[in-house]
Design a protein around this motif. Sequence first.
Motif, mmCIF file in Angstrom:
data_model
loop_
_atom_site.group_PDB
_atom_site.id
_atom_site.type_symbol
_atom_site.label_atom_id
_atom_site.label_comp_id
_atom_site.label_asym_id
_atom_site.label_seq_id
_atom_site.Cartn_x
_atom_site.Cartn_y
_atom_site.Cartn_z
ATOM 1 N N ARG A 112 0.843 -1.210 0.000
ATOM 2 C CA ARG A 112 0.000 0.000 0.000
ATOM 3 C C ARG A 112 0.873 1.253 0.000
ATOM 4 O O ARG A 112 0.597 2.211 -0.723
ATOM 5 C CB ARG A 112 -0.942 -0.013 1.206
ATOM 6 N N ALA A 116 0.482 3.884 -2.991
ATOM 7 C CA ALA A 116 -0.263 5.108 -2.707
ATOM 8 C C ALA A 116 0.591 6.292 -2.278
ATOM 9 O O ALA A 116 0.098 7.413 -2.237
ATOM 10 C CB ALA A 116 -1.297 4.825 -1.611
ATOM 11 N N THR A 117 1.846 6.069 -1.943
ATOM 12 C CA THR A 117 2.667 7.170 -1.431
ATOM 13 C C THR A 117 3.935 7.296 -2.272
ATOM 14 O O THR A 117 4.140 6.565 -3.228
ATOM 15 C CB THR A 117 3.056 6.928 0.049
ATOM 16 N N LEU A 176 -3.004 10.556 5.460
ATOM 17 C CA LEU A 176 -3.873 10.921 4.344
ATOM 18 C C LEU A 176 -3.553 10.082 3.110
ATOM 19 O O LEU A 176 -4.462 9.500 2.492
ATOM 20 C CB LEU A 176 -3.729 12.410 4.008
ATOM 21 N N MET A 177 -2.287 10.009 2.756
ATOM 22 C CA MET A 177 -1.906 9.310 1.530
ATOM 23 C C MET A 177 -2.076 7.797 1.641
ATOM 24 O O MET A 177 -2.329 7.126 0.652
ATOM 25 C CB MET A 177 -0.468 9.659 1.144
ATOM 26 N N ALA A 179 -4.494 6.371 3.541
ATOM 27 C CA ALA A 179 -5.935 6.113 3.586
ATOM 28 C C ALA A 179 -6.665 6.573 2.324
ATOM 29 O O ALA A 179 -7.581 5.896 1.858
ATOM 30 C CB ALA A 179 -6.540 6.802 4.811
ATOM 31 N N TRP A 180 -6.284 7.732 1.806
ATOM 32 C CA TRP A 180 -7.011 8.335 0.684
ATOM 33 C C TRP A 180 -6.018 9.088 -0.195
ATOM 34 O O TRP A 180 -5.882 10.311 -0.092
ATOM 35 C CB TRP A 180 -8.089 9.262 1.217
ATOM 36 N N PRO A 181 -5.285 8.381 -1.039
ATOM 37 C CA PRO A 181 -4.225 9.020 -1.837
ATOM 38 C C PRO A 181 -4.759 10.114 -2.764
ATOM 39 O O PRO A 181 -5.823 9.959 -3.362
ATOM 40 C CB PRO A 181 -3.659 7.865 -2.661
ATOM 41 N N ILE A 182 -4.010 11.177 -2.831
ATOM 42 C CA ILE A 182 -4.334 12.294 -3.720
ATOM 43 C C ILE A 182 -3.144 12.463 -4.666
ATOM 44 O O ILE A 182 -2.020 12.744 -4.232
ATOM 45 C CB ILE A 182 -4.609 13.577 -2.910
ATOM 46 N N GLU A 183 -3.393 12.277 -5.941
ATOM 47 C CA GLU A 183 -2.316 12.282 -6.935
ATOM 48 C C GLU A 183 -1.527 13.597 -6.925
ATOM 49 O O GLU A 183 -0.306 13.597 -7.076
ATOM 50 C CB GLU A 183 -2.880 11.997 -8.322
ATOM 51 N N LYS A 186 0.944 13.464 -4.112
ATOM 52 C CA LYS A 186 2.014 12.515 -4.451
ATOM 53 C C LYS A 186 2.996 13.145 -5.435
ATOM 54 O O LYS A 186 4.209 13.015 -5.286
ATOM 55 C CB LYS A 186 1.407 11.233 -5.026
#
Length: 192
Positions: A112, A116-117, A176-177, A179-183, A186
Amino acid sequence: MATKPSIGDIGARHWAVVAAILIGMAMFLLWMGRNPICTCGTVELWHAALDSGNSQHIADWYTPSHIIHGFLFYGAGWLLLRRRPPGERLILAVSIEAAWEMLENSPIIINRYRDATIALGYTGDSIINSVADVAWMALGFAFARRVPVWVTVAVAIGFELLALAVIRDNLTLNVLMLAWPIEAIKLWQSGG
């Protein structure tokens, strides 16, 4: 004549339980196949580089996150378990942090982090790093127990801002990244 510890003390019995939890966690991580120390063959007190040495030594730029965990566990324990002795709250905090370290080093969380990170090459923690992370959390717990709330909050904010400025990551972004990744975050974290 020795005096009995007061209800507010964290005594030798509590620290013995903490040590047993750490030993149990280390044995479990060894059973999982985690490396005892960095595969580079050294143990550094502080590893400042953002490379494969992250999460392999005693302290790195993610250490403040674990200290903040201690602040948060102390605060949650004070709010929810105020009637329980601090030593029992410390044992609970150490148990939760140790459980996280074991989960964090499982393939599902390692993958993960990679997906995601910005931790593309993350392979998990060394055992010495995981033990140190729990110890840093306990230090944060002890610190929060001894200083005014405003000092703990100020130190936590300072740690978050310092890590953000130096490595473009901190506890808030890490959670945050994961649990709920934001491109866009990143991309920013990777220097893009």
